[in-house]
Enzyme design. Structure first.
Site, PDB file in Angstrom:
ATOM      1  N   ASP A 197     -11.914  -9.774  -0.417  1.00 19.54           N
ATOM      2  CA  ASP A 197     -11.818  -8.880   0.547  1.00 19.54           C
ATOM      3  C   ASP A 197     -10.608  -8.822   1.604  1.00 19.54           C
ATOM      4  O   ASP A 197     -10.367  -8.373   2.430  1.00 19.54           O
ATOM      5  CB  ASP A 197     -13.226  -8.819   1.475  1.00 19.54           C
ATOM      6  CG  ASP A 197     -14.374  -8.490   0.922  1.00 19.54           C
ATOM      7  OD1 ASP A 197     -14.190  -7.630  -0.203  1.00 19.54           O
ATOM      8  OD2 ASP A 197     -15.437  -8.875   1.109  1.00 19.54           O
TER       9      ASP A 197
ATOM     10  N   SER B  40       4.574   1.834   8.587  1.00 15.09           N
ATOM     11  CA  SER B  40       4.058   0.824   7.926  1.00 15.09           C
ATOM     12  C   SER B  40       4.987   0.750   6.697  1.00 15.09           C
ATOM     13  O   SER B  40       5.530   1.618   6.178  1.00 15.09           O
ATOM     14  CB  SER B  40       2.781   1.230   7.304  1.00 15.09           C
ATOM     15  OG  SER B  40       2.619   2.411   6.674  1.00 15.09           O
TER      16      SER B  40
ATOM     17  N   HIS C  17       0.739  -1.370   0.139  1.00 16.26           N
ATOM     18  CA  HIS C  17       0.021  -0.089  -0.061  1.00 16.26           C
ATOM     19  C   HIS C  17       0.961   1.244   0.064  1.00 16.26           C
ATOM     20  O   HIS C  17       0.304   2.312  -0.145  1.00 16.26           O
ATOM     21  CB  HIS C  17      -0.978  -0.041   0.794  1.00 16.26           C
ATOM     22  CG  HIS C  17      -0.297   0.282   2.589  1.00 16.26           C
ATOM     23  ND1 HIS C  17      -0.063  -0.742   3.354  1.00 16.26           N
ATOM     24  CD2 HIS C  17       0.055   1.304   3.103  1.00 16.26           C
ATOM     25  CE1 HIS C  17       0.680  -0.281   4.313  1.00 16.26           C
ATOM     26  NE2 HIS C  17       0.415   1.042   4.456  1.00 16.26           N
TER      27      HIS C  17
END
Length: 402
Positions: free
Chosen positions: A259, A335, A179
């Site tokens: 998902d 992250s 991400h």
């Protein structure tokens, strides 16, 4: 006055940090080598040029909590081939997609068959904590000064120009979260001209940064019972290296995933030139109860402490075959950090740190009336190890044991 007042606290910390580790009566935890399946690239085709639309988000949202992940059906062989196919973004803006083949893998075996695990994924249940990323007392350590920043294992932590952190896992390779470069639909702004920053002291300040500490201080601070924040007057700067290629598994890209795309929130960057620092080896993630003290570690660049490298450790909580939940204190910016463990390598007869996961970040699960919050890491499974190792080595022969 400030530094003089801090001396008693610092001296007390040293007394605690250097208590002999042999006082522990727990058995020595060991890395167990296991046979790794083979993940081989097959056809590669060109893809349309990405649009680089949005800024990178430093948090993760998912409708699926730990129980939801545990109930998900096991992916089939064909599912895995689809999820582990990958895209490669090149520094000139070209994008390719590569199909893969999987060999020597049993989809019905456990994540880490070499580690015999009794109640896999059920060992510890974390209670819900709301609206915070620091759980109780802030247990993070700010690592500063040349004696620490340039010393392994802290020296393997790097910063991405998109705002995340990463970990050196090869001579020119950086492991981070997917991400940080791709939002699940498109590559983020800055992904094409992605840079990796190495934190260094300004040369003129290096002579003032050293503190009189033993050379094995990093071994002790990783298990230290108290917080340590070195003086903050050291001036820092980043030395940047451009990324040449970025690999992202298709499991992260929403058009190809369900998902639970969060299971594949990892990416590998190849730099344009070697970084000349020691890197950390990859390892297959053992079950949490097989970790020393169930403890995991990682260092990153939290946004609330600009210009500082922040180290933390904590006890691992719930786990699934692909994810590890914990309450390590962290803020956005951390992250992408490599989550590692330190265990005994029986073959080499020494203690060894290995990266066993990627810190995905602070996840909140939105439900009808409530929201739940977790800190989540993506575990390096045998298949992920095979894929990442191939990206680094360029062959599967060097990736058969992990």
């Amino acid at each position: 006055m400030r530094s003089r007042a801090a001396l008693p606290r610092f001296a007390s910390l040293l007394c605690l940090l250097f208590l002999p580790s042999v006082l522990s009566s727990s058995p020595r935890r060991q890395w167990i080598l296991q046979r790794i399946p083979v993940v081989l690239p097959q056809q590669t085709k060109a893809r349309p040029t990405p649009q680089f639309l949005n800024e990178a988000r430093l948090d993760v949202a998912s409708p699926c909590d730990p129980e939801c992940h545990k109930k998900a059906p096991l992916p089939s062989y064909w599912d895995l081939r689809s999820l582990l196919a990958y895209e490669t973004l090149h520094s000139d803006g070209q994008l390719t997609e590569t199909a893969i083949g999987i060999y020597g893998y049993n989809p019905y075996s456990s994540t880490s068959p070499a580690y015999s695990s009794g109640s896999f994924g059920k060992a510890e249940r974390s209670h819900v904590r709301k609206k915070r990323q620091i759980f109780g007392h802030d247990g993070r350590f700010s690592i500063a000064g040349q004696s620490f920043l340039l010393k392994y294992p802290f020296s393997v932590a790097v910063k991405l120009s998109t705002g995340c952190s990463g970990t050196l896992v090869g001579d020119r390779h950086v492991l981070t979260a997917a991400h940080c470069v791709h939002d699940g639909k498109n590559y983020v702004k800055g992904a094409q001209r992605l840079r990796v920053g190495f934190l260094k002291l300004k040369q003129r300040d290096a002579q003032h940064s050293s503190m009189y500490l033993p050379s094995n201080f990093s071994n002790h601070i990783e298990g230290g019972p108290a917080q340590y924040s070195p003086p903050a007057n050291d001036k820092m700067k980043f030395q940047w290296i451009r990324a040449k290629r970025t690999h992202v598994p298709k499991g992260w890209i929403k058009g190809n995933a369900n998902d639970i795309g969060m299971d594949y929130d990892y990416a590998l960057l190849e730099l344009k030139k070697p970084h000349k620092r020691r890197h950390m080896k990859l390892g297959v993630s053992p079950p949490a109860q097989k970790l020393p003290g169930r403890r995991v570690h990682f260092s990153g660049f939290d946004n609330d402490r600009p210009g500082q490298l922040v180290y933390r450790f904590c006890r691992a909580g719930e786990e699934t075959s692909d994810l590890l939940y914990q309450h390590c204190d962290a803020q956005p910016g951390a992250s992408g950090s490599g989550v590692y463990a330190r265990m005994w390598d029986g073959r080499r007869r020494r203690w060894e740190r290995k990266v066993i996961g990627v810190f995905s970040g602070h996840q909140w699960v939105e439900k009808k009336e409530t929201s739940q919050e977790f800190n989540v890491a993506v575990r390096i499974t045998p298949l992920k190890y095979a894929q990442i190792c191939y990206w680094i080595k360029g062959n599967f022969v060097d990736c058969r044991e992990g």
